[in-house]
Design a protein around this motif. Structure first.
Motif, PDB file in Angstrom:
ATOM      1  N   SER A   1       8.038   9.921   2.170  1.00 11.70           N
ATOM      2  CA  SER A   1       6.624   9.860   1.734  1.00 11.70           C
ATOM      3  C   SER A   1       5.853   8.750   2.436  1.00 11.70           C
ATOM      4  CB  SER A   1       6.559   9.659   0.205  1.00 11.70           C
ATOM      5  OG  SER A   1       7.235  10.711  -0.458  1.00 11.70           O
ATOM      6  N   ALA A   2       6.548   7.992   3.305  1.00 11.73           N
ATOM      7  CA  ALA A   2       5.890   6.846   3.969  1.00 11.73           C
ATOM      8  C   ALA A   2       4.697   7.305   4.811  1.00 11.73           C
ATOM      9  CB  ALA A   2       6.903   6.103   4.834  1.00 11.73           C
ATOM     10  N   GLU A   3       4.859   8.415   5.537  1.00 11.82           N
ATOM     11  CA  GLU A   3       3.765   8.851   6.430  1.00 11.82           C
ATOM     12  C   GLU A   3       2.638   9.522   5.645  1.00 11.82           C
ATOM     13  OE1 GLU A   3       7.297  10.076   8.674  1.00 11.82           O
ATOM     14  OE2 GLU A   3       5.907  10.360  10.328  1.00 11.82           O
ATOM     15  N   SER A   4       2.844   9.652   4.328  1.00 11.21           N
ATOM     16  CA  SER A   4       1.726  10.107   3.485  1.00 11.21           C
ATOM     17  C   SER A   4       0.892   8.914   3.041  1.00 11.21           C
ATOM     18  CB  SER A   4       2.264  10.837   2.238  1.00 11.21           C
ATOM     19  OG  SER A   4       2.946  12.014   2.624  1.00 11.21           O
ATOM     20  N   GLY A   5       1.423   7.703   3.349  1.00  2.05           N
ATOM     21  CA  GLY A   5       0.694   6.500   2.951  1.00  2.05           C
ATOM     22  C   GLY A   5       1.198   5.887   1.666  1.00  2.05           C
ATOM     23  N   LEU A   6       2.322   6.419   1.120  1.00  2.00           N
ATOM     24  CA  LEU A   6       2.906   5.814  -0.087  1.00  2.00           C
ATOM     25  C   LEU A   6       3.866   4.710   0.337  1.00  2.00           C
ATOM     26  CD1 LEU A   6       3.952   8.474  -2.766  1.00  2.00           C
ATOM     27  CD2 LEU A   6       2.181   6.736  -2.913  1.00  2.00           C
ATOM     28  N   PRO A   7       3.660   3.473  -0.137  1.00  2.00           N
ATOM     29  CA  PRO A   7       4.601   2.412   0.254  1.00  2.00           C
ATOM     30  C   PRO A   7       6.006   2.724  -0.249  1.00  2.00           C
ATOM     31  CG  PRO A   7       3.090   1.661  -1.481  1.00  2.00           C
ATOM     32  CD  PRO A   7       2.628   3.013  -1.080  1.00  2.00           C
ATOM     33  N   THR A   8       7.021   2.397   0.562  1.00  2.00           N
ATOM     34  CA  THR A   8       8.398   2.616   0.092  1.00  2.00           C
ATOM     35  C   THR A   8       8.760   1.464  -0.854  1.00  2.00           C
ATOM     36  OG1 THR A   8       9.464   1.274   1.767  1.00  2.00           O
ATOM     37  CG2 THR A   8       8.948   3.571   2.359  1.00  2.00           C
ATOM     38  N   PHE A   9       9.901   1.589  -1.479  1.00  3.03           N
ATOM     39  CA  PHE A   9      10.321   0.549  -2.422  1.00  3.03           C
ATOM     40  C   PHE A   9      10.532  -0.779  -1.733  1.00  3.03           C
ATOM     41  CE2 PHE A   9      11.703   0.556  -6.892  1.00  3.03           C
ATOM     42  CZ  PHE A   9      10.887   1.586  -7.310  1.00  3.03           C
ATOM     43  N   ARG A  10      10.853  -0.705  -0.432  1.00  3.29           N
ATOM     44  CA  ARG A  10      11.099  -1.952   0.299  1.00  3.29           C
ATOM     45  C   ARG A  10       9.847  -2.516   0.936  1.00  3.29           C
ATOM     46  NH1 ARG A  10      14.643  -0.204  -1.597  1.00  3.29           N
ATOM     47  NH2 ARG A  10      16.699  -1.026  -1.943  1.00  3.29           N
ATOM     48  N   ASP A  11       8.785  -1.698   0.961  1.00  2.00           N
ATOM     49  CA  ASP A  11       7.522  -2.239   1.516  1.00  2.00           C
ATOM     50  C   ASP A  11       6.990  -3.278   0.533  1.00  2.00           C
ATOM     51  OD1 ASP A  11       6.336   0.980   2.729  1.00  2.00           O
ATOM     52  OD2 ASP A  11       7.569  -0.577   3.681  1.00  2.00           O
ATOM     53  N   ALA A  12       6.319  -4.277   1.066  1.00  2.00           N
ATOM     54  CA  ALA A  12       5.702  -5.259   0.156  1.00  2.00           C
ATOM     55  C   ALA A  12       4.617  -4.539  -0.632  1.00  2.00           C
ATOM     56  CB  ALA A  12       5.083  -6.364   0.983  1.00  2.00           C
ATOM     57  N   GLN A  13       4.482  -4.917  -1.863  1.00  8.11           N
ATOM     58  CA  GLN A  13       3.437  -4.307  -2.680  1.00  8.11           C
ATOM     59  C   GLN A  13       2.099  -4.945  -2.327  1.00  8.11           C
ATOM     60  OE1 GLN A  13       4.671  -2.045  -6.171  1.00  8.11           O
ATOM     61  NE2 GLN A  13       5.083  -4.097  -6.930  1.00  8.11           N
ATOM     62  N   THR A  14       1.036  -4.253  -2.675  1.00 11.78           N
ATOM     63  CA  THR A  14      -0.292  -4.758  -2.264  1.00 11.78           C
ATOM     64  C   THR A  14      -1.106  -5.117  -3.508  1.00 11.78           C
ATOM     65  OG1 THR A  14      -1.117  -2.516  -2.428  1.00 11.78           O
ATOM     66  CG2 THR A  14      -0.383  -3.240  -0.237  1.00 11.78           C
ATOM     67  N   GLY A  15      -2.258  -5.714  -3.240  1.00  9.41           N
ATOM     68  CA  GLY A  15      -3.209  -5.994  -4.320  1.00  9.41           C
ATOM     69  C   GLY A  15      -2.609  -6.905  -5.377  1.00  9.41           C
ATOM     70  N   LEU A  16      -2.986  -6.592  -6.640  1.00 12.21           N
ATOM     71  CA  LEU A  16      -2.577  -7.523  -7.706  1.00 12.21           C
ATOM     72  C   LEU A  16      -1.082  -7.418  -7.962  1.00 12.21           C
ATOM     73  CD1 LEU A  16      -3.654  -6.063 -11.151  1.00 12.21           C
ATOM     74  CD2 LEU A  16      -3.755  -4.777  -9.053  1.00 12.21           C
ATOM     75  N   TRP A  17      -0.412  -6.404  -7.368  1.00 13.39           N
ATOM     76  CA  TRP A  17       1.030  -6.291  -7.598  1.00 13.39           C
ATOM     77  C   TRP A  17       1.813  -6.947  -6.464  1.00 13.39           C
ATOM     78  CZ3 TRP A  17       1.673  -5.248 -12.382  1.00 13.39           C
ATOM     79  CH2 TRP A  17       0.699  -4.487 -13.058  1.00 13.39           C
ATOM     80  N   ALA A  18       1.108  -7.633  -5.569  1.00 14.31           N
ATOM     81  CA  ALA A  18       1.782  -8.187  -4.379  1.00 14.31           C
ATOM     82  C   ALA A  18       2.855  -9.199  -4.778  1.00 14.31           C
ATOM     83  CB  ALA A  18       0.755  -8.842  -3.476  1.00 14.31           C
ATOM     84  N   ASN A  19       2.666  -9.861  -5.933  1.00 13.12           N
ATOM     85  CA  ASN A  19       3.649 -10.910  -6.269  1.00 13.12           C
ATOM     86  C   ASN A  19       4.827 -10.376  -7.083  1.00 13.12           C
ATOM     87  OD1 ASN A  19       1.730 -12.472  -5.119  1.00 13.12           O
ATOM     88  ND2 ASN A  19       0.716 -12.931  -7.067  1.00 13.12           N
TER      89      ASN A  19
END
Ligand code: BV8
Ligand code: ZN
Length: 240
Positions: A25-43
């Protein structure tokens, strides 16, 4: 480079298993579990949020994380990898799709019956009595209460430390025992027991093919097609 022997084997095979992870699903633009999270969930680390303990400690925060993930899905669509898998399945009636993903991109691409080992983020259930609960608008900030027991609503996904759904697990194991070829696509092969499925197939004599731009623990047991699934799978399909 796709070995001719693999094309021949795929042409001759009847029972092919597709085993997918977040990378499909990565090429659909969904971050994988290992991708860093973004926005307010980045931490936050997904592994820390996707647990019964986190939900018990702060149900509203975990609920909001899932609502955010559901909203993210509103803007994503299946990519050529999902479509290629659905096209493979249409050619191979005895094929089986087992996914670790909790999104519904395989369904949206036309796969008839994906086996979800880790549940679906688009299904809800009561955290106390387990009864199925309806989907709610994805901007609802607090989890609704169960009409049966008053418990809190939670997503019907498998959290770390929770057992997998037994029917799906048994069906996936049985399919792994019978598979002639398993294509392991977009998974880091680190989450158990799901990661055992391709290993069971191999022990039963299947050829394991891995589609992943990175190295994973499956490299040593698989024929590796190094690259993004959205490129490798349509190319493989075009050679059959
Ligand atoms: C259980 C739902 C017991 C939630 C998920 C130590 C060692 C071994 C195991 C353990 C351990 N400590 C604890 C455990 C067990 C634990 C586990 O495996 N932990 C891991 C992290 C070490 N497992 C569990 O807790 C399981 N339950 O064991 O319970 C029990 C038994 C009986 C009764 C009661 C209890 C439950 C595991 C399920 C967890 N839930 N999801 C949610 O989504 O919110 S798992 C979650 O992580 C995802 O669903 C997904 O399945 C998984 C991530 O794995 P991947 O899908 O592989 O994704 P990842 O990001 O890791 O990798 C992406 C890959 O794609 C990469 O390789 C990348 O290179 C590649 N890629 C990137 N782009 C592309 C690409 N590939 C192709 N094309 C591209 N374009
Ligand atoms: Zn309940």
């Amino acid at each position: 480079m796709v070995p001719a022997a693999l094309v021949e084997a795929l042409r001759a095979a009847k029972r092919v298993m597709f085993f997918t992870g977040a990378g499909v699903s990565a090429e659909s633009g969904l971050p994988t579990f290992r991708d860093a999270q973004t926005g307010l969930w980045a931490n936050y680390k997904p592994q820390d949020l996707a647990t019964p303990e986190a939900f018990a400690r702060d149900p509203e925060m975990v609920w909001r994380w899932y609502q955010w993930r559901r909203r993210v899905h509103a803007d994503v669509a299946p990519n050529p990898a999902h479509h290629a898998i659905a096209a493979f399945e249409a050619r191979l009636p005895e094929s089986v799709l087992v996914t670790q993903n909790v999104d519904r991109l395989h369904e949206l691409a036309g796969s008839p019956a994906p086996i979800h080992l880790h549940g679906s983020v688009f299904r809800n259930k009561c955290a106390s009595c387990g009864v199925a609960m309806p989907e709610v608008p994805h901007d609802l900030e607090t989890p609704p209460r169960c009409e049966v027991c008053g418990g809190l609503c939670r997503p019907d996904v498998v959290w770390f430390g929770e057992g997998l759904p037994q029917d799906e697990w048994k069906t996936a194991l049985a399919a792994a025992e019978r598979a002639e070829i398993v294509l392991s696509i977009g998974t880091s092969a680190t989450v158990h027991p799901a990661a055992r499925i391709p290993l069971v197939a191999r022990e039963a004599g299947a050829l394991v093919v891995q589609v992943n731009p990175e190295v994973t623990p499956f490299d040593r047991i698989a024929l590796n097609l190094r690259g993004p699934a959205g490129v490798v799978l349509p190319d493989l399909l075009s050679r059959l």
